[in-house]
Structures are given as C-alpha cells and as structure tokens.
Write an enzyme that holds these catalytic residues in place. Structure first.
Site, PDB file in Angstrom:
ATOM      1  N   TYR A  11      27.561 -20.143 -28.908  1.00 22.40           N
ATOM      2  CA  TYR A  11      27.368 -18.716 -28.653  1.00 22.40           C
ATOM      3  C   TYR A  11      26.853 -17.992 -29.902  1.00 22.40           C
ATOM      4  CZ  TYR A  11      28.468 -13.914 -27.239  1.00 22.40           C
ATOM      5  OH  TYR A  11      28.396 -12.578 -26.939  1.00 22.40           O
ATOM      6  N   LYS A  46      23.160 -16.143 -30.160  1.00 25.03           N
ATOM      7  CA  LYS A  46      23.091 -14.698 -30.328  1.00 25.03           C
ATOM      8  C   LYS A  46      22.294 -14.299 -31.574  1.00 25.03           C
ATOM      9  CE  LYS A  46      25.022 -12.795 -26.780  1.00 25.03           C
ATOM     10  NZ  LYS A  46      24.169 -11.980 -25.878  1.00 25.03           N
TER      11      LYS A  46
END
Length: 340
Positions: free
Chosen positions: A54, A58
C-alpha cells in the site's frame, strides 16, 4: 505477503488511477483544460509498518501526479495529490468515536473543490489534510558534501553528518535536472567546503536594477526582424511551439525582462512580456549571449544549471539559437535596418 496481495493493491491504487486518468486525458488535451486530484496517502509519504504494498503504491501515485503535472501544464491541465485522513468504515475499528467525529469526510471537500476550480493554478503538489487542517509538502535537499575522487566507504562514514544532516542551508528541488547544477559546479562547491563557508542554495533575495541595457535585447531584436521579414516562415510547421524567455542578471536573481517567441502562428513573432507557452527558459544575460554566439552549447548550459527550463521538455529541445541568424556584427547591422 503473496504476490497476489502485492498485485491487487497496485491494480486498485496505481493502475486504477492510471486507467481513470488515461480515459479522461484525451478530452482534457482537446479542450485545453483539466483538473485532476489523485488520492495518495501519508502511508506512502512516510511509510507504514506492515503495508509495503500500500505504501509503495500510494507514493507511486504521487509520482504519476508529478509527471502528469509537467505533461499537462501547457494545455492548462493541472494535477495534484492529496493525503486525506477521514473517518470511514476502515478507520472505525481503530479510532474512537470522538476522534472520528473530528475527521468527517466533509472536511476534505473544500480543498478538492478548490484544486478542481478553473481559477486554481496549483499543480504538481501534494497536501496532507484532515479535521480542518491543510498542509502542503515538498522535497528538501540538504547542503551535501563533495568528496575528492576516488573516495571510500570510510570517507563517507567520516563525513556522514555533512552527508545526512540538515542545517540552515537547505534547498527545495523542483526538477530532476537540478542535481546536475551541483555536479557541474564541483570546483566552486569544494572550494567553499574547504574555506568552511556554507554555500547558500536558496535563491538570492538581492534586488537588481531594471533600467539596465541587456545584451539579450539586441539579440531578440534581430530575431524579431528576421521573423517580421518572413524569413523564418519555414520554421513554423517544424517547431509549432511558443517559448517564454526570462532574462536575469545573476543566479537566483529576479527576472529583468521577458520575451515571447511564437513559432506556432502565422509567420512567427517575438514580443516583450510573458504568456502561456510550451516552455519557459530562464538564463543570465551573459550566458544567453554566449549560447546565441555559439560560445556555450545549449545542452552544456542546461546540464550546468545555466539554463533553467520549465514546461514541455520535448518541445523545448526543438528550440535552438541556430534557428535564427547568429548575432554577429554584420547580422546585427543587417537586421537593424528596415527591409527594402
């Protein structure tokens, strides 16, 4: 972590952002207007334990923002990232009701609305926000240290404080090419290191006179006369670009005068001032003259930080002083006379 776990997160966050943007981009290009706000995360900016997939996806999303902000600039397409903190079904299990009540998604909306507005010219930026707080983030480079080459890991260890520490002299780089300015000014940099002087990397705040005679002025007058006589009309279909030139007197100083070279419309034109174009060149007056005279190569000037370029780099490479007559005494005299 399984490969599927890694791939799924990238498909949702990075490829999902890419796919939506790619679908909208052609329409924004055609209408010469667009606003894109990508959702990054503080997890990507700072890293979070146990979320390597993640966090990396991002931060990669903001990398997409940065590239698109440069590609879209000339067509009035502005792209920014946000790192929102808001109450959701995911955060309900890890935050108290009191905290969640102050993190309403409503408090994210005003920034997104402003970044989406036609009057907002912000682009390539990233913001942290939540609970009514908004803050812009930026990269920072420290003073750094230049080693005599060759050097060893032991040398790096000895100077680790200089390499990794942040003092009062910091720099906020805007482009990937700016590091070359340091590379090609090694001698000056190292001289100041040995003298124990802190090299300021912040732009000079010194004011400069505006009533000076610039060497660039006679060169732009030559170029203007060349185009006004129709001698550069063959350049228009080849270049198809509009370029801004900002002339300064010293590094980091204010712009003394600007010119716009239009090699896109009619038979071409040059005028004083500034307008939205494909690329903007920023140069010291003396360096601009040297490039036009062929005494300094344009690519060398760029790599040494003597020529700053913003905007469409691909289009910028099409513009070279060789498109126009060299500013020799003969040509300066020839193009200062009215056409017979």
């Amino acid at each position: 972590m399984k490969d599927e776990d890694w791939d799924l997160i990238y498909k949702v966050h990075l490829k999902g952002t890419y796919a939506c943007t790619k679908a909208a981009w052609p329409y924004m290009r055609e209408q010469k207007y667009g606003r894109i706000i990508n959702t990054s995360s503080a997890s990507g900016v700072y890293g979070v334990f146990g979320q390597t997939n993640y966090s990396s996806a991002k931060l990669a999303t903001h990398g997409l923002t940065l590239a698109l902000s440069r590609e879209g600039l000339k067509r009035n397409i502005f792209v920014n990232s946000i790192c929102p903190v808001a109450a959701s079904r995911l955060t309900e299990t890890v935050m108290s009701k009191e905290v969640l009540s102050s993190l309403k998604p409503d408090y994210i909306v005003p920034l997104v609305a402003w970044l989406s507005h036609e009057d907002c010219k912000e682009t390539g930026s990233i913001f942290e926000l939540g609970a009514g707080y908004i803050s812009k983030l930026r990269w920072q480079r420290n003073q750094g240290y230049f080693f005599d080459t060759p050097f060893t890991p032991e040398d790096v260890k000895e100077k680790w404080d200089e390499v990794s520490g942040f003092g009062t002299n910091v720099y906020h780089p805007q482009t990937s090419s700016e590091i070359f300015e340091i590379f090609f000014n090694k001698e000056e940099f190292m001289k100041q290191q040995k003298e124990g002087k802190a090299k300021s990397t912040s732009p000079s705040q010194n004011t400069q006179p505006t009533n000076v005679t610039l060497k660039a002025e006679k060169i732009f007058n030559l170029m203007r006369a060349f185009l006004d006589r129709g001698e550069g009309k063959d350049l228009i279909p080849k270049i198809q670009g509009v370029f801004n030139f900002e002339i300064i007197l010293q590094k980091g100083g204010p712009v003394i005068k600007s010119w716009v070279i239009d090699l896109k419309n009619g038979q071409g034109s040059i005028k004083e001032g500034k307008e939205q174009g494909d690329a903007t060149f920023n140069m010291i007056d003396d360096d601009f003259e040297r490039v036009c005279q062929g005494k300094l190569q344009a690519n060398e000037a760029f790599l040494k930080g003597l020529m700053k370029i913003k905007g469409n780099m691909k289009k910028a490479t099409l513009f070279t002083p060789s498109l126009f007559p060299a500013p020799t005494p003969e040509n300066l005299a020839k193009y200062s006379q009215a056409k017979l």
